[in-house]
Write a protein that holds these residues in place. Structure first.
Motif, short mmCIF file in Angstrom:
data_model
loop_
_atom_site.label_atom_id
_atom_site.label_comp_id
_atom_site.label_asym_id
_atom_site.label_seq_id
_atom_site.Cartn_x
_atom_site.Cartn_y
_atom_site.Cartn_z
N GLY A 19 0.02 -1.21 0.00
CA GLY A 19 -0.49 -0.12 0.29
C GLY A 19 0.95 1.47 -0.20
N ASP A 20 0.12 2.59 -0.55
CA ASP A 20 0.44 3.35 -0.20
C ASP A 20 1.69 3.87 -1.15
OD1 ASP A 20 -0.44 4.51 2.05
OD2 ASP A 20 0.13 3.29 3.21
N GLU A 21 1.45 3.25 -2.24
CA GLU A 21 2.48 3.05 -3.46
C GLU A 21 2.19 4.75 -4.18
OE1 GLU A 21 0.54 1.16 -2.89
OE2 GLU A 21 1.65 -1.17 -2.32
N GLY A 22 1.54 5.28 -4.18
CA GLY A 22 1.62 6.34 -5.06
C GLY A 22 0.43 6.35 -5.60
N LYS A 23 -0.75 5.27 -5.43
CA LYS A 23 -1.20 5.42 -6.89
C LYS A 23 -2.63 5.62 -6.29
CE LYS A 23 -2.98 2.34 -3.43
NZ LYS A 23 -2.01 2.07 -2.62
N GLY A 24 -3.20 7.04 -5.36
CA GLY A 24 -3.57 8.39 -5.52
C GLY A 24 -2.78 9.29 -6.96
N LYS A 25 -1.56 9.28 -6.51
CA LYS A 25 -0.70 10.46 -7.81
C LYS A 25 -0.83 10.22 -8.86
CE LYS A 25 2.79 12.74 -10.10
NZ LYS A 25 3.74 12.79 -10.04
N ALA A 46 -8.25 3.19 3.50
CA ALA A 46 -7.14 3.82 1.97
C ALA A 46 -7.48 5.55 2.40
CB ALA A 46 -8.11 4.17 1.25
N GLY A 47 -5.96 6.17 1.82
CA GLY A 47 -5.30 7.12 1.95
C GLY A 47 -4.98 7.23 0.17
N HIS A 48 -6.16 7.72 -0.34
CA HIS A 48 -5.24 8.11 -1.79
C HIS A 48 -4.77 9.52 -1.31
CE1 HIS A 48 -6.63 4.65 -3.42
NE2 HIS A 48 -5.72 4.18 -2.23
N THR A 49 -3.45 10.15 -1.91
CA THR A 49 -3.12 11.59 -1.85
C THR A 49 -2.94 12.33 -3.16
OG1 THR A 49 -1.77 11.19 0.23
CG2 THR A 49 -1.38 13.43 -1.03
N VAL A 50 -3.79 13.01 -3.27
CA VAL A 50 -3.30 13.91 -4.67
C VAL A 50 -3.09 15.51 -4.36
CG1 VAL A 50 -4.93 14.31 -6.17
CG2 VAL A 50 -5.45 12.69 -5.82
N PRO A 308 4.09 6.06 11.76
CA PRO A 308 4.73 6.08 11.29
C PRO A 308 5.18 4.96 10.48
CG PRO A 308 5.97 6.17 13.07
CD PRO A 308 4.37 6.68 12.71
N ARG A 309 5.54 5.05 8.78
CA ARG A 309 5.74 3.93 8.07
C ARG A 309 7.18 3.28 8.14
NH1 ARG A 309 3.28 7.79 3.01
NH2 ARG A 309 1.13 7.01 3.40
N ARG A 310 7.24 2.03 7.62
CA ARG A 310 8.40 1.34 8.30
C ARG A 310 8.98 1.15 6.87
NH1 ARG A 310 5.52 -3.91 10.17
NH2 ARG A 310 7.74 -5.03 10.31
N THR A 334 7.78 5.27 -8.45
CA THR A 334 7.22 6.17 -7.62
C THR A 334 8.11 6.68 -6.86
OG1 THR A 334 5.35 5.30 -6.16
CG2 THR A 334 4.70 6.04 -8.08
N LYS A 335 8.06 8.23 -7.03
CA LYS A 335 9.03 7.94 -5.87
C LYS A 335 10.47 8.28 -5.66
CE LYS A 335 7.13 9.05 -1.39
NZ LYS A 335 6.09 8.55 -0.32
N LEU A 336 11.21 8.32 -7.20
CA LEU A 336 12.39 7.88 -7.04
C LEU A 336 13.25 9.06 -6.61
CD1 LEU A 336 14.66 5.95 -9.07
CD2 LEU A 336 14.33 7.84 -11.12
N ASP A 337 12.54 9.96 -6.78
CA ASP A 337 13.45 11.23 -6.16
C ASP A 337 13.78 11.53 -4.72
OD1 ASP A 337 10.42 11.48 -6.44
OD2 ASP A 337 10.16 12.61 -4.81
N VAL A 338 13.40 9.90 -3.90
CA VAL A 338 13.19 9.69 -2.63
C VAL A 338 15.04 9.49 -2.52
CG1 VAL A 338 12.47 8.64 -0.68
CG2 VAL A 338 11.38 10.25 -1.66
N VAL A 416 6.75 7.13 -14.52
CA VAL A 416 8.00 6.98 -13.68
C VAL A 416 7.86 8.34 -13.11
CG1 VAL A 416 10.17 7.28 -12.60
CG2 VAL A 416 9.59 5.98 -14.55
N SER A 417 7.37 8.47 -11.16
CA SER A 417 6.87 9.95 -10.54
C SER A 417 8.08 9.88 -9.78
CB SER A 417 6.09 9.48 -9.95
OG SER A 417 5.40 10.39 -9.13
N VAL A 418 8.87 11.57 -9.77
CA VAL A 418 9.69 12.56 -9.37
C VAL A 418 8.47 13.08 -8.76
CG1 VAL A 418 11.12 11.30 -11.41
CG2 VAL A 418 9.73 13.27 -11.48
N GLY A 419 8.16 13.54 -8.15
CA GLY A 419 7.59 13.73 -7.23
C GLY A 419 6.14 14.07 -7.19
N THR A 420 5.53 15.11 -5.92
CA THR A 420 3.63 15.00 -5.19
C THR A 420 3.21 15.27 -6.83
OG1 THR A 420 4.14 17.12 -4.34
CG2 THR A 420 4.79 14.54 -2.91
#
Ligand code: GDP
Ligand code: IMO
Ligand code: MG
Length: 429
Positions: A19-25, A46-50, A308-310, A334-338, A416-420
């Motif tokens: 979960g929380d892979e960035g599905k919402g984005k 679910a908590g999908h961030t957009v 906090p996520r592990r 997603t979140k390659l930039d991290v 590929v996602s590199v930001g929110t």
């Protein structure tokens, strides 16, 4: 890179980790080119961030296409809906200047999550020796009631008398169970409290399967938005540390009310590293120092519970398994930039058993607890990627990392996602 998975008629978007892979984005980005977006399982866990412009939304029940003003957003029969939460979310969207009214539909066959389900969820967790670490949103008890044929569906609430009768039986059952769990039976609440939200149901009730079938027949495009992720699937995940629904792509047809042959693409959402919130095995989990560092870099705090996520290294065993059980046609990383600042990055390419020997993704949590990941270490890129918009514009080592993932997962990268932000995606080679 092969973006063809993104432009089909009926696409499932499915989480490939915990979960929380960035599905919402990703759903928000893809929604620009489709007509209908439907959730097919899960609920307010679910908590999908957009992020759209300066605004930031966390959607729990409403599909992540809602920020586009002209899209039809649906909740399928496979969803369990907390009506108070759902209408609250719609009201908040109205307050923030978006008007979802008239373009949101809720399946008459969806099951309803009532306060007594939430009371049962919290009481079961409090009483359990080995806690799942649920979101406390009543999801497990609502799906238990559904399969136990005790559930209350949206259609039941359209007939107030029958609805109240079924809710009354649900509350009586919940009281008994709360007593067994050593909790106060009064926590189940009253029929009047539970029925308070029923009045608004006629505004949104619809036959979601029929709507999707009509849209597809008219040549429109449909996106089916999964919640949670493959490793949280009740059949394919790390049972019993899972959610109570099938999260995988096979459930999309059932939960949206269409036939499987209507689906022609399955896009897996894959975070460039691994996270998990709640209890259960996580083979590539970082040690404390690195855990804190990546949590900080990635803002890894639960969108629903704030927990906090592990965090851990990319686990190719889990994602290759997800590619198989979901039948992925493409992946969005997603979140390659991290990972931009890390001097080196690791990928788990296999699991070793304590006595030696390799093992595929095992069927039990206790086996997964014992495996030792086999790592491959790659050099980091230590260059910002947040402004990059083409694959060739990425630092060489970032491309090498993505190519390795593509090879190990044996599925083409479609995005590929590199930001929110919406604009922070790479869709061309
Ligand atoms: P979901 O449940 O799969 O929709 O994911 P969540 O919204 O729970 O968590 C993903 C988090 O990562 C959110 O805070 C997103 O805004 C954020 N996010 C999504 N894609 C990216 C990305 O490419 N880079 C960064 N830095 N953050 C992202
Ligand atoms: P999205 O859609 C991450 C986890 C919980 C717990 C387990 C069971 O935002 O990716 P539940 O409340 O479903 O009975 O909890 O599943 N969990 C999630 N973890 N993202 C989610 O949703 C989750 N939904 C449930 O933390 O471990
Ligand atoms: Mg989430």
């Amino acid at each position: 890179m092969d973006t063809s998975a993104l432009s089909r008629r009926c696409t499932v978007v499915v989480g490939c980790q915990w979960g929380d892979e960035g599905k919402g984005k990703v759903v928000d980005v893809l929604a620009a080119d489709v007509d209908v977006i439907a959730r097919y399982q899960g609920g307010a866990n679910a908590g999908h961030t957009v992020h759209a412009g300066d605004q930031h939304f966390v959607l729990h029940q409403v599909p992540s296409g809602i920020l586009h003003p002209d899209k039809r957003c649906l909740l399928g029969n496979g969803v369990v809906v907390d009506l108070a939460q759902f209408f609250g979310e719609l009201d908040q969207l109205v307050e923030r200047g978006l008007d979802p009214r008239g373009r949101i539909g809720l399946s008459t066959r969806a099951h309803v999550v009532f306060p007594y389900h939430q009371a049962l969820d919290l009481a079961a967790e409090a009483a359990a020796k080995r806690k799942i670490g649920t979101t406390g949103r009543g999801i497990g008890p609502a799906y238990e009631a559904k399969t136990g044929r005790r559930g209350v569906r949206v259609a039941d609430l359209l007939d107030r008398r029958r609805g109240a009768e079924r809710v009354g039986r649900g509350i009586a059952w919940a009281r008994g169970r709360l007593v067994d769990l050593g909790a106060d039976p009064g926590l189940a609440g009253t029929v009047d409290e539970a029925m308070a939200v029923a009045a608004r149901v006629p505004e949104v009730a619809t036959d979601v399967g029929a709507e999707i079938a009509r849209a597809l027949a008219a040549g429109k495009r449909v996106l089916l938005e999964g919640a949670q992720g493959t490793a949280l699937d009740v059949d394919h995940g790390t049972y019993p540390y899972v959610t109570s629904s099938n999260t995988t792509a096979g459930a999309a047809a059932v939960g949206a009310g269409i036939g499987p042959t209507a689906i022609d693409s399955v896009v897996g959402i894959v975070k460039a590293y691994t996270t998990r919130v709640g209890n259960g095995p996580l083979p590539t989990e970082f040690d404390a120092g690195m855990d804190e560092k990546v949590r900080e870099l990635g803002g890894e705090f639960g969108a629903t519970t704030g927990r906090p996520r592990r965090c851990g290294w990319f686990d190719a065993v889990v994602v290759a398994y997800a590619a198989r059980v979901n039948g992925l046609t493409g992946i969005a990383v997603t979140k390659l930039d991290v990972l931009d600042t890390l001097p080196e990055v690791r990928i788990a390419t296999g699991y070793r058993l304590p006595g030696g020997g390799d093992t595929p993704f095992p069927p039990t949590s206790w086996e997964l607890e014992r495996v030792e990941p086999v790592y491959e270490t790659l050099p980091g890129w230590q260059t910002p990627t947040t402004g990059v918009r083409t694959l060739s514009g990425l630092p060489r080592n970032a491309r090498v990392y993505l190519e390795r993932i593509e090879k190990l997962v044996d599925t083409p990268i479609a995005m590929v996602s590199v930001g929110t932000r919406r604009s922070q995606v790479i869709r061309t080679a």
